[in-house]
Enzyme design. Structure first.
Site, PDB file in Angstrom:
ATOM      1  N   HIS A 181     -12.822  -1.443   9.063  1.00 54.74           N
ATOM      2  CA  HIS A 181     -12.049  -1.562   7.822  1.00 54.74           C
ATOM      3  C   HIS A 181     -10.680  -2.151   8.133  1.00 54.74           C
ATOM      4  CE1 HIS A 181      -9.465  -0.207   4.508  1.00 54.74           C
ATOM      5  NE2 HIS A 181     -10.566  -0.183   3.775  1.00 54.74           N
ATOM      6  N   ASP A 307     -14.187  -0.109  -3.438  1.00 58.78           N
ATOM      7  CA  ASP A 307     -12.875   0.135  -2.855  1.00 58.78           C
ATOM      8  C   ASP A 307     -12.037   1.067  -3.741  1.00 58.78           C
ATOM      9  OD1 ASP A 307     -11.178   0.031  -0.714  1.00 58.78           O
ATOM     10  OD2 ASP A 307     -10.206  -1.827  -1.317  1.00 58.78           O
TER      11      ASP A 307
HETATM   12  C1  1DF Z   1      -5.541  -1.446  -0.421  1.00 57.07           C
HETATM   13  C2  1DF Z   1      -6.771  -2.055  -0.356  1.00 57.07           C
HETATM   14  C3  1DF Z   1      -5.291  -0.345   0.369  1.00 57.07           C
HETATM   15  C4  1DF Z   1      -7.739  -1.593   0.491  1.00 57.07           C
HETATM   16  C5  1DF Z   1      -6.287   0.153   1.205  1.00 57.07           C
HETATM   17  O1  1DF Z   1      -6.105   1.198   2.040  1.00 57.07           O
HETATM   18  C6  1DF Z   1      -7.547  -0.442   1.209  1.00 57.07           C
HETATM   19  C7  1DF Z   1      -4.516  -1.974  -1.297  1.00 57.07           C
HETATM   20  C8  1DF Z   1      -4.786   1.609   2.318  1.00 57.07           C
HETATM   21  O2  1DF Z   1      -4.864  -2.535  -2.350  1.00 57.07           O
HETATM   22  O3  1DF Z   1      -3.336  -1.854  -0.989  1.00 57.07           O
HETATM   23  O4  1DF Z   1      -8.538   0.146   1.871  1.00 57.07           O
HETATM   24  N1  1DF Z   1      -8.926  -2.346   0.620  1.00 57.07           N
HETATM   25  O5  1DF Z   1      -9.803  -2.040   1.431  1.00 57.07           O
HETATM   26  O6  1DF Z   1      -8.997  -3.438   0.013  1.00 57.07           O
HETATM   27 MN    MN Z   2     -10.748  -0.329   1.628  1.00 59.21          MN
END
Ligand code: 1DF
Ligand code: MN
Length: 353
Positions: A181, A307
């Site tokens: 991730h 997500d």
């Molecule tokens: C965000 C996106 C934050 C994802 C995440 O974890 C995350 C974000 C802090 O939008 O700031 O897992 N993502 O996987 O796209």
């Molecule tokens: Mn994510």
């Protein structure tokens, strides 16, 4: 949940965090704001008071009514849960090992209460590779978890370093995948991203995570562990678009013996990316790249993800529902690929425990 559908919607990259870990994030940002500017930017924002942060965090710790209501509203049958990025990887080794165990126990408790709705991936602390391998084994064997999540770099280090390979060895032996991730780029890389707000999910996440994935490929990890499976979010962090050029350049570099760290591999880089990697649609509810990923990687290697709670946009499910693909391929995307990759046949905690 509509029961008339010919498939279940399983969402494969869905975040949670125990309150204890959010508290530790807060403390770390206050005590050492310059430890990792990406972390301070990201969690500084999400632990703040903006409406988006409050909306996201109001859902983050819940493994019960709030989450189930949101899932019901969007028609999500099951979430595969993982500790939010950067997981425990931001902490010192001792704290990270202890919080990984705490998080996995918290997660297993939530799954035990709703075994038909939730499955989960184990948080691990690569800071101590042996402890990470052990916690992965405990997570799978004793808690019924379905793999591990690694949020890209761990304090600036990448899993292609052989000192981490016992983690791969454990995953391969347990026959479970590692979800690679995103994390924000590490301190050595983040400067030019941060200046323009490009460090997070907008782009920096993908640059960092794709780099990490390619480091794993060119280091020969899959020659050593041919059955190991890695899952990438965000439709493969742009890598499916790059396969031709990566193969061409890797071949040229090996032929020229240009870098001591770049060795001939048993297969082309693209072959590992097609045979040892699956991707999810997290954050990418957009028809052209979903169809492209399916065409390049095959319909068996693209899985649905939302997500949540970062990208909880109920209308996005309609994009996936409306894809111009057969009902059989839609069932693979939403359900059966996830059941296969994460061995969901026995969802929940083992009955014998
Ligand atoms: C965000 C996106 C934050 C994802 C995440 O974890 C995350 C974000 C802090 O939008 O700031 O897992 N993502 O996987 O796209
Ligand atoms: Mn994510």
């Amino acid at each position: 949940m509509p029961s008339s559908l010919p498939f279940l919607r399983i969402a494969a990259e869905e975040a949670f965090a125990p309150p204890e870990i959010l508290g530790q994030y807060r403390k770390l940002i206050a005590a050492e704001p310059s430890l990792d500017p990406g972390f301070t930017s990201l969690m500084g924002f999400y632990l703040g008071s903006s409406p988006r942060a409050v909306q996201v965090m109001s859902r983050m710790t819940d493994l019960g009514e709030i989450r189930l209501r949101d899932m019901d509203e969007t028609g999500i049958a099951r979430q595969i849960l993982s500790l939010t990025s950067p997981g425990v990887q931001i902490f010192d080794a001792a704290t990270a090992v202890s919080l990984a165990g705490l998080s996995n126990d918290y997660l297993a408790d939530g799954i035990r209460k709703h075994p038909d709705r939730f499955a989960g991936l184990a948080a691990i602390a690569p800071q101590t590779p042996a402890a990470a391998a052990k916690e992965l084994e405990r997570g799978v064997r004793r808690l019924g978890l379905k793999g591990a999540i690694v949020n890209s770099h761990t304090r600036g280090e990448y899993l292609d370093n052989p000192k981490f390979w016992e983690i791969f060895e454990a995953a391969a032996a347990l026959n479970v995948p590692i979800y690679l991730h995103p994390n924000t780029p590490p301190p050595a890389m983040i400067g030019p991203f941060l200046e323009r707000g490009l460090d997070g999910a907008i782009f920096g996440f993908a640059v960092e995570t794709a780099l990490h994935m390619l480091r794993i490929v060119v280091a020969g990890v899959f020659d050593r562990f041919p059955r190991l499976q890695i899952v990438l979010g965000h439709l493969g962090e742009a890598l499916p678009y790059w396969l031709f050029r990566i193969d061409f350049m890797h071949r040229a570099m090996v032929a020229a013996n240009r870098y001591p760290g770049v060795k001939k591999l048993e297969r082309k880089p693209s072959e590992y990316l097609k045979e040892n990697v699956c991707v999810t649609t997290s954050g990418m509810a957009w028809e052209p790249p979903i169809l492209y990923a399916q065409s390049v990687l095959g319909v068996d290697r693209v899985l649905y993800a939302m997500d949540y709670p970062y990208q909880f946009v109920p209308e996005e499910v309609k994009v996936t529902d409306g894809l111009p693909i057969s009902e059989a391929d839609k069932k693979k995307l939403y359900q059966t690929n996830a059941e296969r990759v994460f061995s969901l046949g026995s969802m929940g905690v083992e009955a014998s425990l």
